[in-house]
Design an enzyme around this catalytic site. Sequence first.
Site, PDB file in Angstrom:
ATOM      1  N   VAL A   7      35.685  42.469  64.356  1.00 56.40           N
ATOM      2  CA  VAL A   7      34.234  42.460  64.526  1.00 56.40           C
ATOM      3  C   VAL A   7      33.598  42.996  63.248  1.00 56.40           C
ATOM      4  CG1 VAL A   7      32.283  43.421  65.821  1.00 56.40           C
ATOM      5  CG2 VAL A   7      34.357  42.728  67.038  1.00 56.40           C
TER       6      VAL A   7
ATOM      7  N   ALA B 171      32.984  47.290  60.021  1.00 55.26           N
ATOM      8  CA  ALA B 171      33.821  46.324  60.752  1.00 55.26           C
ATOM      9  C   ALA B 171      34.916  47.078  61.487  1.00 55.26           C
ATOM     10  CB  ALA B 171      34.453  45.331  59.783  1.00 55.26           C
ATOM     11  N   LYS B 172      35.613  46.423  62.365  1.00 47.82           N
ATOM     12  CA  LYS B 172      36.806  47.021  62.989  1.00 47.82           C
ATOM     13  C   LYS B 172      37.670  45.898  63.522  1.00 47.82           C
ATOM     14  CE  LYS B 172      38.444  51.192  63.820  1.00 47.82           C
ATOM     15  NZ  LYS B 172      38.215  52.410  63.036  1.00 47.82           N
ATOM     16  N   GLY B 173      38.967  46.168  63.618  1.00 48.75           N
ATOM     17  CA  GLY B 173      39.881  45.182  64.177  1.00 48.75           C
ATOM     18  C   GLY B 173      40.788  45.835  65.191  1.00 48.75           C
TER      19      GLY B 173
END
Length: 423
Positions: free
Chosen positions: A67, A112-114
């Site tokens: 995201v 962001a992050k995953g």
Amino acid sequence: MALKTISLEQEINPWEAQAARFDFAAHKLNLDEGLMKVLRYPTREIILHIPVMMDNGHLEVFTGFRVQHSIARGPAKGGLRYSPDVTLDEVRALASWMTWKCAVVNIPFGGAKGGVICDPHKMSQGELERMTRRYTAELVEFIGPEKDVPAPDMNTNEQTMAWMMDTYSMHMRQTVTAVVTGKPINIGGSRGRREATGRGIMIVCDEAVKKLRLNPESTRVIVQGFGNVGSNAARLMTEAGYKVIGIVEVDGGLVNRNGIDVDALWEFRQRNGTIHGFPGASAEDPAELLVSECEILIPAATENQITSRNADRIKCKILAEGANGPTTATADDILADKRVFVIPDILCNAGGVTTSYFEWVQDRQGYFWKESVVNEQLEHIMKGAFDDVVRFSETHGVNNRIAAYMLAIDRVAYTIRQRGIYA
Ligand code: NAD
């Protein structure tokens, strides 16, 4: 405007926790409605179904996310976590927190992050490598030094970043070290990055201790989570003279009122895979240890550890949030009534992303700094951010968390107004 009353299910949804604070801070800032809508939701949400050949010859498919909340101030930046509990809402919240965190420490990144839904403790190194490489290959158009720069988070590490960097580089047909941070030092990592989040926590705790006129030598510290963040914070704070009296882990709690030998505990955990049975401390119920008497409590494990169910029993003077989202919005109100000095996650654990920024800069310069330079620059940025948040809190009459959100939202909104919206 007060925070809304919500159900327990909503309370522990990280996205709701983020949105509650965002809405409150944005209203306090009188942010216009259009910009509020822009900043409330992530720009891009990617869902992946990743085929992985398992060691037993069967194909498994894992679900993963990336995201990107905002790229207004620079490339998106944020970690990648592997856990059975990862959800899209959690990754959304973590991505937004990255935007606010980078803005609080004023570095030129968005957020962001995953995450991948998997149980890394039940997977072999080969399975983890194949999963990481395929995840990276699926994202090859969306990540990159100028686009989105992943880093380690829960259950990912320097090795994971080395695989990501290699996979991306193979697709680009050239070595691109700046695509991820938190790499091993010999392939473009930064000195000091491994300890950076823990070091940042110590720096802001030092500032809070000065502000509350406490004395580090008589300051008792309890740390939850003995992973990268918690163990480094505990070790560095012990070296600085603090007394780490408690460690809370998934498999138990440890207490020693005279101070725990953190290095010995680290070695014990490496050897035995657990903190359980460590001879230098007595066993204690983890939930009780979290609410035990101490000056500084550092939750450095995961989300939702301090909620409406235990916040009224918290006894620390300073809550230094090493983890992302350890405290729910409802618990914030209870802690405020108890006058706990909260160093919010988007400030407290920002040492990690700040040193990731240094790593990205060094990779792009092709010139690597001495560790003392990294640590000095980190201290300068963390102290400045602490002062900015406390000043904002005093000027606007809000708690530290809302002050940090207001400061961050104001900086991001200012950039967007300057750039204009391509709408
Ligand atoms: P990690 O996987 O290295 O360590 C997490 C530790 O917490 C493990 O030892 C695990 O056993 C323990 N743990 C998990 N759930 C627990 C629970 N309910 N009670 C007690 N212990 C528990 O992860 P990490 O990189 O140290 O990250 C920890 C937190 O800090 C996460 O919230 C992460 O998002 C945040 N964070 C990490 C960094 C970084 O640089 N690694 C930077 C900023 C924020």
